[in-house]
Scaffold this motif. Structure first.
Motif, PDB file in Angstrom:
ATOM      1  N   PRO A  75      54.945  74.413  47.939  1.00 57.56           N
ATOM      2  CA  PRO A  75      54.418  73.848  49.469  1.00 57.56           C
ATOM      3  C   PRO A  75      54.520  73.968  50.059  1.00 57.56           C
ATOM      4  N   PHE A  76      56.217  75.012  50.143  1.00 59.16           N
ATOM      5  CA  PHE A  76      56.417  75.759  51.122  1.00 59.16           C
ATOM      6  C   PHE A  76      55.179  76.509  52.235  1.00 59.16           C
ATOM      7  N   LEU A  77      54.569  76.778  51.476  1.00 59.11           N
ATOM      8  CA  LEU A  77      53.467  77.679  51.815  1.00 59.11           C
ATOM      9  C   LEU A  77      52.079  76.634  53.266  1.00 59.11           C
ATOM     10  N   SER A  78      51.720  75.727  52.333  1.00 62.10           N
ATOM     11  CA  SER A  78      50.880  74.676  53.420  1.00 62.10           C
ATOM     12  C   SER A  78      52.190  73.469  53.702  1.00 62.10           C
ATOM     13  N   ALA A 106      64.381  68.926  37.176  1.00 61.46           N
ATOM     14  CA  ALA A 106      63.205  68.424  37.586  1.00 61.46           C
ATOM     15  C   ALA A 106      63.188  68.301  39.257  1.00 61.46           C
ATOM     16  N   PHE A 107      64.310  67.074  39.563  1.00 64.80           N
ATOM     17  CA  PHE A 107      64.455  66.341  41.330  1.00 64.80           C
ATOM     18  C   PHE A 107      65.152  67.703  41.772  1.00 64.80           C
ATOM     19  N   SER A 108      65.640  68.891  41.192  1.00 67.13           N
ATOM     20  CA  SER A 108      66.283  69.605  41.880  1.00 67.13           C
ATOM     21  C   SER A 108      65.365  71.377  42.534  1.00 67.13           C
ATOM     22  N   ARG A 109      64.035  70.458  41.608  1.00 65.35           N
ATOM     23  CA  ARG A 109      62.696  71.621  42.019  1.00 65.35           C
ATOM     24  C   ARG A 109      62.279  71.530  43.519  1.00 65.35           C
ATOM     25  N   LEU A 110      61.931  69.544  43.801  1.00 62.45           N
ATOM     26  CA  LEU A 110      61.805  69.082  44.446  1.00 62.45           C
ATOM     27  C   LEU A 110      62.676  69.317  46.068  1.00 62.45           C
ATOM     28  N   TYR A 111      63.676  69.080  45.570  1.00 65.10           N
ATOM     29  CA  TYR A 111      64.583  68.322  46.769  1.00 65.10           C
ATOM     30  C   TYR A 111      64.847  70.256  47.159  1.00 65.10           C
ATOM     31  N   VAL A 112      64.605  71.120  46.216  1.00 66.15           N
ATOM     32  CA  VAL A 112      64.921  73.076  47.034  1.00 66.15           C
ATOM     33  C   VAL A 112      64.108  72.723  48.034  1.00 66.15           C
ATOM     34  N   GLY A 113      62.715  72.229  47.577  1.00 75.68           N
ATOM     35  CA  GLY A 113      61.297  72.554  48.624  1.00 75.68           C
ATOM     36  C   GLY A 113      60.453  73.643  48.191  1.00 75.68           C
ATOM     37  N   VAL A 114      60.533  73.935  46.724  1.00 75.59           N
ATOM     38  CA  VAL A 114      59.759  74.628  46.092  1.00 75.59           C
ATOM     39  C   VAL A 114      58.659  74.043  45.189  1.00 75.59           C
ATOM     40  N   HIS A 115      58.186  72.500  45.180  1.00 75.78           N
ATOM     41  CA  HIS A 115      57.674  72.226  44.089  1.00 75.78           C
ATOM     42  C   HIS A 115      56.932  70.765  44.735  1.00 75.78           C
ATOM     43  N   VAL A 151      65.841  77.693  48.067  1.00 67.69           N
ATOM     44  CA  VAL A 151      66.702  78.516  47.533  1.00 67.69           C
ATOM     45  C   VAL A 151      65.858  80.331  48.128  1.00 67.69           C
ATOM     46  N   LYS A 152      65.434  81.508  47.678  1.00 61.68           N
ATOM     47  CA  LYS A 152      64.845  82.524  47.908  1.00 61.68           C
ATOM     48  C   LYS A 152      63.448  81.549  47.173  1.00 61.68           C
ATOM     49  N   PRO A 153      62.179  81.726  48.722  1.00 62.06           N
ATOM     50  CA  PRO A 153      61.109  80.970  47.598  1.00 62.06           C
ATOM     51  C   PRO A 153      60.212  82.422  46.758  1.00 62.06           C
ATOM     52  N   PRO A 154      59.859  81.370  45.545  1.00 59.71           N
ATOM     53  CA  PRO A 154      59.343  81.945  44.754  1.00 59.71           C
ATOM     54  C   PRO A 154      58.388  82.498  44.380  1.00 59.71           C
TER      55      PRO A 154
END
Length: 167
Positions: A75-78, A130-139, A86-89
């Motif tokens: 999502p951070f790419l769009s 699961a929530f953490s993946r939204l919170y850190v902005g990677v999903h 976190v370091k972008p996967p």
């Protein structure tokens, strides 16, 4: 959008530290592999550990396959305004393998005969992961929800196939 709402309204210094640690524990399924190891070490939980391990391997394998077939960008790419914490996967976004790995173990434990405290603590930690993946902005939210559903389906199949052996 949900991710921007989280970023603008929920993120705060004290919570960010905790959530970043939680999400990091899920890298490579590490926290779940450690839990599986503990389950396998003790004779009382060894069969449960084997069933949860089978669930983990199958669900993560399917999720990684889907991820590489769908190839959904993070999502951070769009969304230029979304800042990952976190370091972008470098892998694709759909589905969230952190979520799949978490719930592939959590569903099995939830259905087991283990004590309520263990079952509910593991399940709550899977929800937090699961929530953490939204919170850190990677999903995207759909990545996480699909991860929960995919893990449910895979874990249910494994449970129906092997679950009776945990008793």
């Amino acid at each position: 959008m949900i991710l921007l709402f989280i970023q603008d309204n929920i993120r705060c210094d004290w919570l960010t530290g905790i959530i970043c640690e939680v999400t990091t524990m899920g890298n490579k399924g590490l926290i779940w592999l450690v839990l599986l190891l503990f389950l396998l070490i003790y004779p009382k939980t060894r069969k449960l550990g084997m069933v949860a391990g089978i669930s983990f391997l199958i669900c993560v394998g399917v999720a990684e396959t889907i991820k590489n077939l769908v190839m959904r960008p993070r999502p951070f790419l769009s969304m230029a305004e979304l800042v990952p914490l976190v370091k972008p996967p470098h892998s694709y976004s759909f589905p969230s393998v952190h979520t799949v790995s978490s719930f592939s173990v959590a569903w099995i434990l939830l259905w087991s005969q283990e004590g309520k405290a263990v079952r509910y603590t593991v399940f709550a930690f899977a929800l937090l992961m699961a929530f953490s993946r939204l919170y850190v902005g990677v999903h995207y939210p759909s990545d996480v929800l699909t991860g929960i559903l995919l893990a449910f389906l895979g874990s249910y199949a494994v449970w129906r196939w092997q679950g009776h052996k945990t008793k």
